[in-house]
Design an enzyme around this catalytic site. Structure first.
Site, PDB file in Angstrom:
ATOM      1  N   LYS A  61     -11.268 -30.057  72.990  1.00  0.00           N
ATOM      2  CA  LYS A  61     -11.710 -28.929  72.643  1.00  0.00           C
ATOM      3  C   LYS A  61     -13.378 -29.184  71.433  1.00  0.00           C
ATOM      4  O   LYS A  61     -13.631 -29.168  71.509  1.00  0.00           O
ATOM      5  CB  LYS A  61     -10.972 -28.010  72.590  1.00  0.00           C
ATOM      6  CG  LYS A  61     -12.404 -27.095  72.430  1.00  0.00           C
ATOM      7  CD  LYS A  61     -10.500 -25.880  72.510  1.00  0.00           C
ATOM      8  CE  LYS A  61     -10.827 -24.993  71.282  1.00  0.00           C
ATOM      9  NZ  LYS A  61     -11.227 -24.546  69.491  1.00  0.00           N
ATOM     10  N   ASN A  62     -12.055 -29.929  70.445  1.00  0.00           N
ATOM     11  CA  ASN A  62     -12.536 -29.294  69.010  1.00  0.00           C
ATOM     12  C   ASN A  62     -14.184 -30.383  69.242  1.00  0.00           C
ATOM     13  O   ASN A  62     -14.637 -30.187  68.231  1.00  0.00           O
ATOM     14  CB  ASN A  62     -11.724 -29.355  67.872  1.00  0.00           C
ATOM     15  CG  ASN A  62     -10.848 -28.361  67.634  1.00  0.00           C
ATOM     16  OD1 ASN A  62     -11.807 -27.572  68.339  1.00  0.00           O
ATOM     17  ND2 ASN A  62     -10.236 -27.643  67.222  1.00  0.00           N
ATOM     18  N   CYS A 114     -11.978 -17.576  67.183  1.00  0.00           N
ATOM     19  CA  CYS A 114     -10.250 -16.972  66.443  1.00  0.00           C
ATOM     20  C   CYS A 114     -10.323 -16.607  65.561  1.00  0.00           C
ATOM     21  O   CYS A 114     -11.114 -16.479  64.126  1.00  0.00           O
ATOM     22  CB  CYS A 114      -9.255 -18.124  66.434  1.00  0.00           C
ATOM     23  SG  CYS A 114      -9.091 -18.504  68.709  1.00  0.00           S
ATOM     24  N   ARG A 118     -13.579 -16.547  57.444  1.00  0.00           N
ATOM     25  CA  ARG A 118     -13.935 -18.003  58.430  1.00  0.00           C
ATOM     26  C   ARG A 118     -15.382 -18.523  57.370  1.00  0.00           C
ATOM     27  O   ARG A 118     -16.720 -18.370  58.569  1.00  0.00           O
ATOM     28  CB  ARG A 118     -13.858 -18.011  59.494  1.00  0.00           C
ATOM     29  CG  ARG A 118     -12.394 -17.578  60.291  1.00  0.00           C
ATOM     30  CD  ARG A 118     -12.009 -18.087  61.334  1.00  0.00           C
ATOM     31  NE  ARG A 118     -12.603 -19.878  62.282  1.00  0.00           N
ATOM     32  CZ  ARG A 118     -12.479 -19.794  63.190  1.00  0.00           C
ATOM     33  NH1 ARG A 118     -12.054 -19.258  63.963  1.00  0.00           N
ATOM     34  NH2 ARG A 118     -12.135 -21.691  63.276  1.00  0.00           N
ATOM     35  N   ASP A 160      -3.434 -25.747  63.971  1.00  0.00           N
ATOM     36  CA  ASP A 160      -3.537 -25.622  65.603  1.00  0.00           C
ATOM     37  C   ASP A 160      -2.667 -25.793  66.314  1.00  0.00           C
ATOM     38  O   ASP A 160      -2.435 -25.762  67.586  1.00  0.00           O
ATOM     39  CB  ASP A 160      -5.105 -26.197  65.839  1.00  0.00           C
ATOM     40  CG  ASP A 160      -6.194 -25.819  65.423  1.00  0.00           C
ATOM     41  OD1 ASP A 160      -6.305 -25.256  64.650  1.00  0.00           O
ATOM     42  OD2 ASP A 160      -7.122 -26.960  65.401  1.00  0.00           O
ATOM     43  N   ARG A 210     -10.021 -20.679  76.931  1.00  0.00           N
ATOM     44  CA  ARG A 210     -11.043 -21.200  75.738  1.00  0.00           C
ATOM     45  C   ARG A 210     -10.905 -23.123  75.661  1.00  0.00           C
ATOM     46  O   ARG A 210     -11.722 -23.384  74.873  1.00  0.00           O
ATOM     47  CB  ARG A 210     -10.936 -20.444  74.610  1.00  0.00           C
ATOM     48  CG  ARG A 210     -11.693 -18.928  74.881  1.00  0.00           C
ATOM     49  CD  ARG A 210     -11.542 -18.418  73.138  1.00  0.00           C
ATOM     50  NE  ARG A 210     -12.640 -19.628  72.116  1.00  0.00           N
ATOM     51  CZ  ARG A 210     -11.771 -19.908  70.936  1.00  0.00           C
ATOM     52  NH1 ARG A 210     -11.004 -18.966  70.635  1.00  0.00           N
ATOM     53  NH2 ARG A 210     -12.000 -20.362  69.996  1.00  0.00           N
TER      54      ARG A 210
HETATM   55  C1  EPZ Z   1     -12.007 -25.924  62.759  1.00  0.00           C
HETATM   56  O1  EPZ Z   1     -12.493 -24.523  63.040  1.00  0.00           O
HETATM   57  C2  EPZ Z   1     -11.793 -25.800  63.859  1.00  0.00           C
HETATM   58  N1  EPZ Z   1     -12.707 -25.155  64.776  1.00  0.00           N
HETATM   59  C3  EPZ Z   1     -10.037 -24.761  64.287  1.00  0.00           C
HETATM   60  O2  EPZ Z   1      -9.638 -25.157  65.419  1.00  0.00           O
HETATM   61  C4  EPZ Z   1      -9.382 -25.568  63.073  1.00  0.00           C
HETATM   62  O3  EPZ Z   1      -8.333 -24.605  63.223  1.00  0.00           O
HETATM   63  C5  EPZ Z   1      -9.911 -25.698  62.131  1.00  0.00           C
HETATM   64  O4  EPZ Z   1     -11.323 -26.680  62.317  1.00  0.00           O
HETATM   65  C6  EPZ Z   1      -8.760 -26.327  60.960  1.00  0.00           C
HETATM   66  O5  EPZ Z   1      -8.496 -28.018  61.580  1.00  0.00           O
HETATM   67  C7  EPZ Z   1     -13.280 -25.776  65.681  1.00  0.00           C
HETATM   68  O6  EPZ Z   1     -13.675 -27.359  65.309  1.00  0.00           O
HETATM   69  C8  EPZ Z   1     -14.110 -25.880  66.911  1.00  0.00           C
HETATM   70  P1  EPZ Z   1     -12.556 -25.089  58.639  1.00  0.00           P
HETATM   71  P2  EPZ Z   1     -13.582 -24.622  61.481  1.00  0.00           P
HETATM   72  O7  EPZ Z   1     -13.834 -25.377  58.186  1.00  0.00           O
HETATM   73  O8  EPZ Z   1     -13.889 -25.442  61.625  1.00  0.00           O
HETATM   74  C9  EPZ Z   1     -11.716 -23.078  54.454  1.00  0.00           C
HETATM   75  C10 EPZ Z   1      -8.300 -23.876  67.385  1.00  0.00           C
HETATM   76  O9  EPZ Z   1      -7.606 -23.354  67.136  1.00  0.00           O
HETATM   77  N2  EPZ Z   1     -13.783 -23.075  54.545  1.00  0.00           N
HETATM   78  O10 EPZ Z   1     -11.335 -26.994  58.492  1.00  0.00           O
HETATM   79  O11 EPZ Z   1     -13.710 -23.157  61.480  1.00  0.00           O
HETATM   80  C11 EPZ Z   1     -11.626 -22.145  55.563  1.00  0.00           C
HETATM   81  O12 EPZ Z   1     -11.599 -20.245  55.732  1.00  0.00           O
HETATM   82  C12 EPZ Z   1      -8.824 -23.604  66.383  1.00  0.00           C
HETATM   83  O13 EPZ Z   1      -9.285 -24.816  67.776  1.00  0.00           O
HETATM   84  C13 EPZ Z   1     -14.253 -22.548  53.511  1.00  0.00           C
HETATM   85  O14 EPZ Z   1     -13.868 -21.881  52.780  1.00  0.00           O
HETATM   86  O15 EPZ Z   1     -11.971 -24.345  60.120  1.00  0.00           O
HETATM   87  C14 EPZ Z   1     -10.349 -23.045  56.211  1.00  0.00           C
HETATM   88  O16 EPZ Z   1      -9.100 -22.155  55.265  1.00  0.00           O
HETATM   89  C15 EPZ Z   1      -8.786 -22.195  65.806  1.00  0.00           C
HETATM   90  N3  EPZ Z   1     -16.101 -22.604  53.915  1.00  0.00           N
HETATM   91  C16 EPZ Z   1     -10.713 -24.092  55.944  1.00  0.00           C
HETATM   92  O17 EPZ Z   1     -11.631 -24.103  54.920  1.00  0.00           O
HETATM   93  C17 EPZ Z   1     -16.484 -23.791  54.774  1.00  0.00           C
HETATM   94  O18 EPZ Z   1     -17.605 -23.406  54.557  1.00  0.00           O
HETATM   95  C18 EPZ Z   1     -10.518 -25.076  56.711  1.00  0.00           C
HETATM   96  O19 EPZ Z   1     -11.829 -24.919  57.815  1.00  0.00           O
HETATM   97  C19 EPZ Z   1     -15.635 -23.743  55.977  1.00  0.00           C
HETATM   98  C20 EPZ Z   1     -14.639 -23.045  55.590  1.00  0.00           C
END
Ligand code: EPZ
Length: 431
Positions: free
Chosen positions: A22-23, A117, A122, A308, A400
């Protein structure tokens, strides 16, 4: 209301085939926007997030054709619109990749702030920091992200240090940089398998990206990306979810079409818990007959234990002997599923990012809610292992990210079906 109804207590036996990730899919499909020509994308999972992102591409003017159940042709040679429809874009987290893709190819984008989610805050500040470093002006107002390169033209390559390891920011900056003028270097990049997959997709279309899968990624911008064929990697989290299901319910299942290396962190924890996992070339054989042992889990970016998989492994640990501790290292609020597991007899205490789970001898079926995608998967796992009937509502969250989950589990002997419950009855049950 449509629910999953699970009669628990059946061990699982047989084979499950894993779908495309998916991702990876939700980033690779937007990446096709940057390509001048037809992208044939194979191993595309049939899940609602993919349907939505393909619908957005169609709205932007892409020609999207279904070749077979898992293959689509996407031709973005004649994109006429760079404004992502509000009601579609806000429903899905991955719509943020449309900013990187549209900005990289056309020099401007208008995309709703993404949904997805509810896992606590986020922010997307690191994505924006990257676009700005490459010369874009970015503004968030009225629920939209407006991004443009002043005076039109291309983004300019630059160095971007991510303050936090972010999957989304790494991929988004990689997208934007693929067609930028000059070299972009992303430092402190995320290393998840889907990051490597996106880089491989872009490279196969003519991009020049080096170092994906390490924490420094170098992208030398090219003038143009051309069409080609690409197959998406198998879904590490879908595979991990079925491994956890076998651990909870017992039995022996061959989980096929996986890259065992991507599952190492999950396999290691399941083995600690007393589950047998035998790696084969593109499959893992998972077997559990004896009792489950306690363990501790801390989620972190790849190659650490994936956030995840946190709720699914949490459901398994409810049945392990002794006390287990989970520490969530990525998201602020990923324990909303705990209240639902308590309805089934689980003993879990949560304090901030830490959950302490006292194993119980059995879970009992109950009406429960799928708070989000992976929380929903945890409810399925708990329901398979529980005594009695579990009914899970809000299954749109599960759909999803999991292709034909009911069919895949039924094929290995689970008693799971989709039931339609009249709205007033379901209100009464949910209370
Ligand atoms: C991706 O989300 C995945 N979603 C998520 O999958 C997954 O949990 C996550 O990566 C971590 O592996 C998709 O790929 C669509 P991050 P993403 O940016 O990209 C902070 C699932 O169940 N952060 O790696 O949104 C954030 O708050 C889902 O399939 C900032 O502070 O995650 C978090 O604490 C849900 N500023 C951490 O970084 C930013 O600009 C990691 O978030 C971006 C992120």
């Amino acid at each position: 209301m449509t629910k999953y109804q699970i009669r628990g207590g059946k061990t699982l036996h047989g084979t499950i085939e894993i779908s495309g990730a998916k991702n990876a899919a939700v980033a690779i499909i937007p990446a096709a926007l940057m390509v001048d020509g037809v992208c044939r994308i194979e191993n595309v999972p049939q899940i609602s997030d993919v349907t939505l992102i393909l619908q957005i591409l169609r709205e932007l003017g892409a020609d999207v054709r279904t070749v077979n159940r898992t293959t689509v042709d996407v031709d973005c040679s004649h994109i006429r619109n760079r404004q992502v429809p509000y009601d579609l874009g806000r429903k899905i987290r991955a719509s943020y990749y449309l900013v990187g893709a549209l900005l990289g190819r056309f020099g401007w984008a208008e995309v709703p702030l993404p949904g997805g989610c509810d896992l606590g805050g986020r922010p997307i500040d690191q994505h924006i920091k990257g676009f700005v470093a490459m010369g874009a002006e970015v503004e968030v107002r009225n629920g939209l992200i407006y991004a443009q390169v002043p005076q039109g033209g291309r983004l300019t390559g630059n160095s971007v240090y991510l303050d936090i390891v972010s999957v989304g920011a790494t991929m988004n900056i990689m997208l934007a940089a693929a067609l930028a003028d000059g070299m972009t270097v992303i430092e402190n990049a995320a290393k998840e398998p889907h990051i490597v997959d996106l880089a491989n997709f872009l490279n196969s279309m003519g991009a020049n990206i080096m170092g994906a899968g390490t924490d420094v990624i170098k992208i030398r911008g090219v003038e143009r990306l051309r069409g080609g064929t690409y197959s998406i990697i198998p879904d590490q989290i879908e595979a991990g979810t079925y491994m956890a299901a076998v651990a909870a319910a017992g039995g022996e299942v061959l989980i096929k079409n996986v890259i065992p290396k991507h599952l190492d962190c999950i396999t290691a924890k399941l083995v600690e818990m007393g589950v047998d996992v035998e790696e084969q070339d593109d499959a893992v054989l998972v077997r559990r007959s004896g009792p489950l042992s306690r363990t501790n889990i801390k989620t972190m970016p790849y190659p650490g234990f994936p956030t995840d998989m946190q709720s699914q492994i949490g459901a398994v640990l409810c049945l392990a002997r002794g006390t287990s501790v989970i520490t969530e290292g990525v998201w602020d609020n990923r324990y909303r599923y705990v209240d639902e597991l308590r309805r089934m007899g689980a003993h879990i205490q949560v304090d901030g990012k830490v959950a302490v789970i006292e194993g119980v001898d059995k879970l009992t079926g109950a009406p429960v809610h799928a708070c989000d995608l992976r929380a929903g998967a945890a409810m399925v796992i708990a329901g398979l292992a529980a005594q009695g009937v579990t009914e899970i509502d809000a299954i749109h969250h599960i759909e999803r990210g999991y292709e034909t989950l009911v069919e895949k589990l039924s094929a290995v002997g689970a008693d799971i079906k989709v039931v339609n419950v009249p709205e007033e009855d379901s209100q009464a049950q949910v209370g």
